[in-house]
Design a protein around this motif. Structure first.
Motif, short mmCIF file in Angstrom:
data_model
loop_
_atom_site.label_atom_id
_atom_site.label_comp_id
_atom_site.label_asym_id
_atom_site.label_seq_id
_atom_site.Cartn_x
_atom_site.Cartn_y
_atom_site.Cartn_z
N LEU A 155 128.51 58.81 13.81
CA LEU A 155 127.53 59.49 14.66
C LEU A 155 126.86 60.67 13.96
O LEU A 155 125.78 61.09 14.36
CB LEU A 155 128.19 59.97 15.96
N GLN A 156 127.47 61.18 12.92
CA GLN A 156 126.89 62.31 12.19
C GLN A 156 125.58 61.92 11.51
O GLN A 156 124.68 62.75 11.37
CB GLN A 156 127.88 62.86 11.17
N LYS A 157 125.46 60.64 11.09
CA LYS A 157 124.26 60.21 10.38
C LYS A 157 123.65 58.93 10.93
O LYS A 157 122.53 58.59 10.60
CB LYS A 157 124.58 59.99 8.90
N GLY A 158 124.41 58.18 11.73
CA GLY A 158 123.95 56.90 12.23
C GLY A 158 123.72 56.94 13.74
O GLY A 158 123.86 57.98 14.37
N GLU A 159 123.37 55.79 14.29
CA GLU A 159 123.13 55.66 15.72
C GLU A 159 124.10 54.63 16.30
O GLU A 159 124.36 53.61 15.68
CB GLU A 159 121.71 55.17 16.01
N LEU A 160 124.60 54.93 17.50
CA LEU A 160 125.50 54.00 18.18
C LEU A 160 125.06 53.81 19.62
O LEU A 160 124.74 54.78 20.31
CB LEU A 160 126.93 54.53 18.17
N ALA A 161 125.07 52.56 20.05
CA ALA A 161 124.75 52.24 21.44
C ALA A 161 125.70 51.14 21.89
O ALA A 161 126.32 50.46 21.08
CB ALA A 161 123.30 51.79 21.58
N MET A 162 125.81 51.00 23.21
CA MET A 162 126.71 49.99 23.75
C MET A 162 126.08 49.31 24.95
O MET A 162 125.27 49.90 25.66
CB MET A 162 128.06 50.60 24.09
N CYS A 163 126.47 48.07 25.16
CA CYS A 163 125.93 47.25 26.24
C CYS A 163 126.42 47.76 27.59
O CYS A 163 127.62 47.78 27.87
CB CYS A 163 126.38 45.81 26.01
N GLY A 164 125.48 48.15 28.44
CA GLY A 164 125.83 48.64 29.77
C GLY A 164 126.45 47.57 30.65
O GLY A 164 127.39 47.84 31.40
N THR A 165 125.96 46.35 30.55
CA THR A 165 126.53 45.25 31.33
C THR A 165 127.98 45.00 30.91
O THR A 165 128.85 44.76 31.75
CB THR A 165 125.69 43.97 31.13
N CYS A 166 128.24 45.07 29.62
CA CYS A 166 129.61 44.88 29.11
C CYS A 166 130.52 46.02 29.57
O CYS A 166 131.69 45.79 29.89
CB CYS A 166 129.60 44.80 27.59
N MET A 167 129.97 47.22 29.62
CA MET A 167 130.74 48.36 30.15
C MET A 167 131.12 48.11 31.60
O MET A 167 132.28 48.29 31.99
CB MET A 167 129.92 49.65 30.06
N ASP A 168 130.13 47.72 32.39
CA ASP A 168 130.38 47.47 33.82
C ASP A 168 131.44 46.39 34.02
O ASP A 168 132.31 46.52 34.88
CB ASP A 168 129.08 47.05 34.52
#
Length: 116
Positions: A69-82
């Protein structure tokens, strides 16, 4: 600049796919002219759960993500979270809830896509 997208599908522990993907992403993010994005799908969304406690001497995916996270980007699937009963309050700061449309955009923008 080379843009690399990592798509992770597996749970953080149990096999070493996520571990090896994050090792590679961590090595790339520290190279010159590299932009790294990581998208968590399916069981991989649990990689971003805050407060992980692992046995001493065992790798910690939470710490690996923080470094990314210091230099890159991270995202996650909201549907998978749910589907896994995860809320935004439970995830690491800096990792954002996202959508498949975001993953599609990142895929189009990437020079390289690696799936683990």
């Amino acid at each position: 600049m080379t843009r690399t997208l990592f798509i992770l599908n597996d749970a953080p522990y149990g096999n070493e796919r996520v571990y090896n993907a994050l090792r590679l992403a961590g090595a790339l993010v520290n190279k010159e002219d590299q932009h790294v994005r990581v998208f968590l799908l399916a069981d991989a969304v649990t990689c971003a759960k805050a407060g992980q406690k692992v046995p001493e001497g065992y790798y910690n995916v939470q710490l690996m993500l923080r470094k990314l996270l210091q230099k890159g980007e991270l995202a996650m699937c909201g549907t998978c979270m749910d589907a896994r009963g995860m809320t935004e309050a439970e995830i690491l700061e800096g990792v954002r809830r996202s959508t498949l449309n975001q993953l599609a955009d990142w895929t189009i923008e990437a020079d390289k896509v690696l799936v683990f």
